[in-house]
Design a protein around this motif. Structure first.
Motif, PDB file in Angstrom:
ATOM      1  N   GLY A 187       0.825  -1.193   0.000  1.00 16.14           N
ATOM      2  CA  GLY A 187       0.000   0.000   0.000  1.00 16.14           C
ATOM      3  C   GLY A 187       0.859   1.242   0.000  1.00 16.14           C
ATOM      4  N   PRO A 188       0.298   2.368  -0.404  1.00 15.93           N
ATOM      5  CA  PRO A 188       1.064   3.597  -0.476  1.00 15.93           C
ATOM      6  C   PRO A 188       1.574   4.018   0.895  1.00 15.93           C
ATOM      7  N   ARG A 189       2.746   4.651   0.903  1.00 14.42           N
ATOM      8  CA  ARG A 189       3.329   5.207   2.121  1.00 14.42           C
ATOM      9  C   ARG A 189       3.593   6.678   1.887  1.00 14.42           C
ATOM     10  N   PRO A 190       3.584   7.464   2.930  1.00 15.60           N
ATOM     11  CA  PRO A 190       3.967   8.864   2.755  1.00 15.60           C
ATOM     12  C   PRO A 190       5.438   8.955   2.366  1.00 15.60           C
ATOM     13  N   ALA A 202       3.129   0.903  -6.844  1.00 14.44           N
ATOM     14  CA  ALA A 202       2.773   2.280  -6.473  1.00 14.44           C
ATOM     15  C   ALA A 202       3.367   2.690  -5.129  1.00 14.44           C
ATOM     16  N   GLY A 203       3.674   1.749  -4.262  1.00 11.36           N
ATOM     17  CA  GLY A 203       4.233   2.073  -2.961  1.00 11.36           C
ATOM     18  C   GLY A 203       5.708   1.775  -2.833  1.00 11.36           C
ATOM     19  N   ASP A 256      11.654   5.735  -7.103  1.00 10.03           N
ATOM     20  CA  ASP A 256      10.588   6.079  -6.161  1.00 10.03           C
ATOM     21  C   ASP A 256       9.284   6.259  -6.924  1.00 10.03           C
ATOM     22  N   TRP A 257       8.441   5.241  -6.842  1.00  2.00           N
ATOM     23  CA  TRP A 257       7.150   5.289  -7.547  1.00  2.00           C
ATOM     24  C   TRP A 257       6.101   6.038  -6.734  1.00  2.00           C
ATOM     25  N   THR A 258       6.431   6.519  -5.531  1.00  2.00           N
ATOM     26  CA  THR A 258       5.440   7.199  -4.695  1.00  2.00           C
ATOM     27  C   THR A 258       5.338   8.682  -5.014  1.00  2.00           C
ATOM     28  N   ARG A 259       6.281   9.253  -5.790  1.00  2.00           N
ATOM     29  CA  ARG A 259       6.322  10.698  -5.995  1.00  2.00           C
ATOM     30  C   ARG A 259       5.884  11.155  -7.378  1.00  2.00           C
ATOM     31  N   GLY A 260       5.666  10.288  -8.305  1.00  2.00           N
ATOM     32  CA  GLY A 260       5.141  10.714  -9.603  1.00  2.00           C
ATOM     33  C   GLY A 260       6.204  11.101 -10.598  1.00  2.00           C
ATOM     34  N   PRO A 310       0.834   8.525 -11.250  1.00  2.00           N
ATOM     35  CA  PRO A 310       0.849   7.255 -10.527  1.00  2.00           C
ATOM     36  C   PRO A 310       1.650   6.177 -11.257  1.00  2.00           C
ATOM     37  N   ASN A 311       2.404   5.413 -10.482  1.00  2.00           N
ATOM     38  CA  ASN A 311       3.189   4.278 -10.984  1.00  2.00           C
ATOM     39  C   ASN A 311       4.294   4.673 -11.958  1.00  2.00           C
ATOM     40  N   ILE A 312       4.814   5.901 -11.816  1.00  2.02           N
ATOM     41  CA  ILE A 312       5.926   6.378 -12.640  1.00  2.02           C
ATOM     42  C   ILE A 312       7.073   6.738 -11.708  1.00  2.02           C
ATOM     43  N   ALA A 313       8.271   6.255 -12.008  1.00  2.00           N
ATOM     44  CA  ALA A 313       9.479   6.626 -11.268  1.00  2.00           C
ATOM     45  C   ALA A 313      10.430   7.292 -12.249  1.00  2.00           C
ATOM     46  N   LEU A 314      10.950   8.445 -11.862  1.00  2.00           N
ATOM     47  CA  LEU A 314      11.903   9.157 -12.707  1.00  2.00           C
ATOM     48  C   LEU A 314      13.315   8.907 -12.206  1.00  2.00           C
TER      49      LEU A 314
END
Length: 97
Positions: free
Chosen positions: A8-11, A36-37, A48-52, A55-59
């Motif tokens: 699940g997503p985390r902050p 996503a988390g 880091d897929w949590t920051r955009g 959704p579900n994108i990591a740069l």
């Protein structure tokens, strides 16, 4: 579809980076939820897929590399770091022979 333990997503900034595990790796929704988390450090840098940005994108800022002859065989030299100046250059771009 039940979420995996700890899934699940985390902050952002919530604990050390760690990959999540899909409850059912054959279920696309479970895999997407786990991804996503996910935040983890790799040889290429932090993913880091949590920051955009979505959704579900990591740069990941990339550097340019070139295989070059080294004293102990081929080596991968970093020849361009304009997108990620914190990575040191280890060679110059040379023409192919």
């Amino acid at each position: 579809m039940a979420p995996a333990a700890g899934a699940g997503p985390r902050p952002p900034g919530d604990g050390p980076p760690r990959p999540f595990v899909a409850a059912d790796p054959t279920d696309r929704a479970c895999v997407a939820q786990a991804l996503a988390g996910t935040r983890l450090d790799t040889v290429a840098g932090r993913l880091d897929w949590t920051r955009g940005p979505a959704p579900n994108i990591a740069l990941l800022p990339l550097v340019g590399g070139q295989w070059q002859h080294g004293p102990h065989g081929p080596r991968l030299a970093v020849v361009s770091n304009s997108a990620h100046p914190g990575v040191p250059l280890t060679g110059e771009l040379t023409p192919a022979r």
